[in-house]
Design a protein around this motif. Structure first.
Motif, PDB file in Angstrom:
ATOM      1  N   HIS A   1      23.669  17.447 -38.923  1.00  0.00           N
ATOM      2  CA  HIS A   1      22.816  17.856 -37.764  1.00  0.00           C
ATOM      3  C   HIS A   1      21.636  16.983 -37.622  1.00  0.00           C
ATOM      4  O   HIS A   1      21.032  17.237 -36.697  1.00  0.00           O
ATOM      5  CB  HIS A   1      22.565  19.284 -37.987  1.00  0.00           C
ATOM      6  CG  HIS A   1      23.651  20.189 -37.804  1.00  0.00           C
ATOM      7  ND1 HIS A   1      24.185  20.437 -36.626  1.00  0.00           N
ATOM      8  CD2 HIS A   1      24.534  20.921 -38.588  1.00  0.00           C
ATOM      9  CE1 HIS A   1      25.201  21.360 -36.794  1.00  0.00           C
ATOM     10  NE2 HIS A   1      25.351  21.772 -37.790  1.00  0.00           N
ATOM     11  N   ARG A   2      21.529  15.842 -38.609  1.00  0.00           N
ATOM     12  CA  ARG A   2      20.526  14.794 -38.228  1.00  0.00           C
ATOM     13  C   ARG A   2      19.140  15.277 -38.260  1.00  0.00           C
ATOM     14  O   ARG A   2      18.369  14.763 -37.699  1.00  0.00           O
ATOM     15  CB  ARG A   2      20.892  13.955 -37.230  1.00  0.00           C
ATOM     16  CG  ARG A   2      22.324  13.572 -36.974  1.00  0.00           C
ATOM     17  CD  ARG A   2      22.686  12.525 -36.093  1.00  0.00           C
ATOM     18  NE  ARG A   2      22.037  13.240 -34.510  1.00  0.00           N
ATOM     19  CZ  ARG A   2      22.710  14.129 -33.890  1.00  0.00           C
ATOM     20  NH1 ARG A   2      23.840  14.629 -34.445  1.00  0.00           N
ATOM     21  NH2 ARG A   2      22.241  14.676 -32.769  1.00  0.00           N
ATOM     22  N   TYR A   3      18.866  16.396 -39.177  1.00  0.00           N
ATOM     23  CA  TYR A   3      17.360  16.758 -39.325  1.00  0.00           C
ATOM     24  C   TYR A   3      16.510  15.822 -40.275  1.00  0.00           C
ATOM     25  O   TYR A   3      17.030  15.181 -41.278  1.00  0.00           O
ATOM     26  CB  TYR A   3      17.459  18.155 -39.754  1.00  0.00           C
ATOM     27  CG  TYR A   3      17.661  19.100 -38.833  1.00  0.00           C
ATOM     28  CD1 TYR A   3      16.555  19.430 -37.827  1.00  0.00           C
ATOM     29  CD2 TYR A   3      18.843  19.723 -38.590  1.00  0.00           C
ATOM     30  CE1 TYR A   3      16.767  20.371 -36.597  1.00  0.00           C
ATOM     31  CE2 TYR A   3      19.075  20.959 -37.665  1.00  0.00           C
ATOM     32  CZ  TYR A   3      17.997  21.039 -36.700  1.00  0.00           C
ATOM     33  OH  TYR A   3      18.271  22.024 -35.703  1.00  0.00           O
ATOM     34  N   GLN A   4      15.221  15.612 -39.827  1.00  0.00           N
ATOM     35  CA  GLN A   4      14.365  14.685 -40.599  1.00  0.00           C
ATOM     36  C   GLN A   4      13.105  15.043 -40.421  1.00  0.00           C
ATOM     37  O   GLN A   4      12.655  15.550 -39.577  1.00  0.00           O
ATOM     38  CB  GLN A   4      14.582  13.244 -40.252  1.00  0.00           C
ATOM     39  CG  GLN A   4      14.286  12.949 -38.888  1.00  0.00           C
ATOM     40  CD  GLN A   4      14.610  11.404 -38.447  1.00  0.00           C
ATOM     41  OE1 GLN A   4      14.054  10.769 -39.205  1.00  0.00           O
ATOM     42  NE2 GLN A   4      15.310  11.239 -37.464  1.00  0.00           N
ATOM     43  N   GLY A   5      12.124  14.700 -41.462  1.00  0.00           N
ATOM     44  CA  GLY A   5      10.822  14.917 -41.436  1.00  0.00           C
ATOM     45  C   GLY A   5      10.147  13.831 -40.369  1.00  0.00           C
ATOM     46  O   GLY A   5      10.623  12.556 -40.337  1.00  0.00           O
TER      47      GLY A   5
END
Length: 275
Positions: free
Chosen positions: A79-83
């Motif tokens: 899902h490619r979540y990042q800070g």
């Protein structure tokens, strides 16, 4: 009253373990971004939960490393979540609808997604009230694994936690009892919203910060410090009657101590302005 604020009021009456943390964060996001597509965000939360159930299959009960790796592959990988380190103070980073749309956010906003997925998988998990940086811990029967969700779910050992604490508190800081204290559902949600409140205050938007504080009180009506903050902001906005109500509620919760003495003095000064 708007439907999301009604939902927040209802959450305020729930026992903490019964709070659906992702849905509660979604209601806060709806208040702050009424034009955003919250239904698409809710559908994504359902998808994330289904995916978490699927990836949990076959992982041994106490294999915390495999659980952490599975969540990282799902949330950071699929899902490619990042800070969002490049635009950290962007208010969108604390709004769950915007975080889902952008796939970027603050540690606590991303952490809510990790908590949501881990619980859907049936795994023990909690937020960690680490100074200056929200963390997530996966719970085993005899140990836990602490994860930095802002860094993609990297596992944090004692040396790394110590280094992080020194970056936050200074070179003399050391790990101490309570630094990895688990957070309640409400505490995580209040930490999320506190980011919005603080950023609005830094922008000089006292009315916006007050509205955020009032919404925080909807889910945590017994949080005395929030009543005092709301009183101070109402006083700054020259809303004397509202400030008095907030201060008096605070004193009902905290009748003794230094803060109570200062608050009583503020109440007397405000009452003199009404005479």
């Amino acid at each position: 009253m708007s439907p999301p604020r009604q939902a927040l009021d209802a959450i305020g009456h729930l026992p903490d373990p019964e709070i659906d943390i992702a849905d509660a964060a979604l209601q806060f996001a709806r208040v702050d971004a009424p034009e955003a597509d919250w239904q698409e965000a809710r559908a994504h939360l359902s998808e994330l939960a289904r995916d978490a159930v699927a990836v949990a299959h076959g992982i041994a009960e106490d294999d915390l490393v495999s659980r952490a790796n599975a969540l990282a592959a799902l949330i950071t990988g699929r899902h490619r979540y990042q800070g969002d380190a490049n635009d950290y103070d962007n208010l969108d980073n604390a709004n769950l609808i915007r975080v889902i749309a952008r796939r970027r956010g603050l540690p606590v906003a991303l952490g809510i997604l990790w908590l949501h997925a881990a619980r859907a998988a049936g795994w023990g998990v909690h937020g960690v009230d680490f100074p200056g940086h929200f963390l997530v811990a996966l719970e085993g029967s005899r140990e836990q694994v602490v994860l930095d969700v802002f860094a993609g779910g990297a596992a944090m050992d004692g040396r790394e936690l110590r280094a992080l604490l020194k970056r936050v508190e200074g070179p003399q800081a050391e790990l101490r009892p309570g630094v990895l204290a688990p957070m309640s559902q409400r505490a995580v949600l209040l930490r999320l919203q506190n980011n919005i409140k603080i950023r609005r205050l830094h922008l000089g938007d006292v009315a916006g910060a007050l509205a955020c504080t009032e919404d925080m009180l909807r889910i945590a009506p017994d949080t005395a410090s929030l009543w005092r903050e709301a009183g101070l902001m109402n006083e700054q906005l020259d809303r004397v009657a509202a400030a008095l109500r907030c201060f008096e509620t605070f004193l009902g919760l905290v009748p003794e101590g230094e803060a109570a003495v200062r608050t009583r003095a503020a109440v007397e000064a405000l009452r003199s302005r009404l005479n």
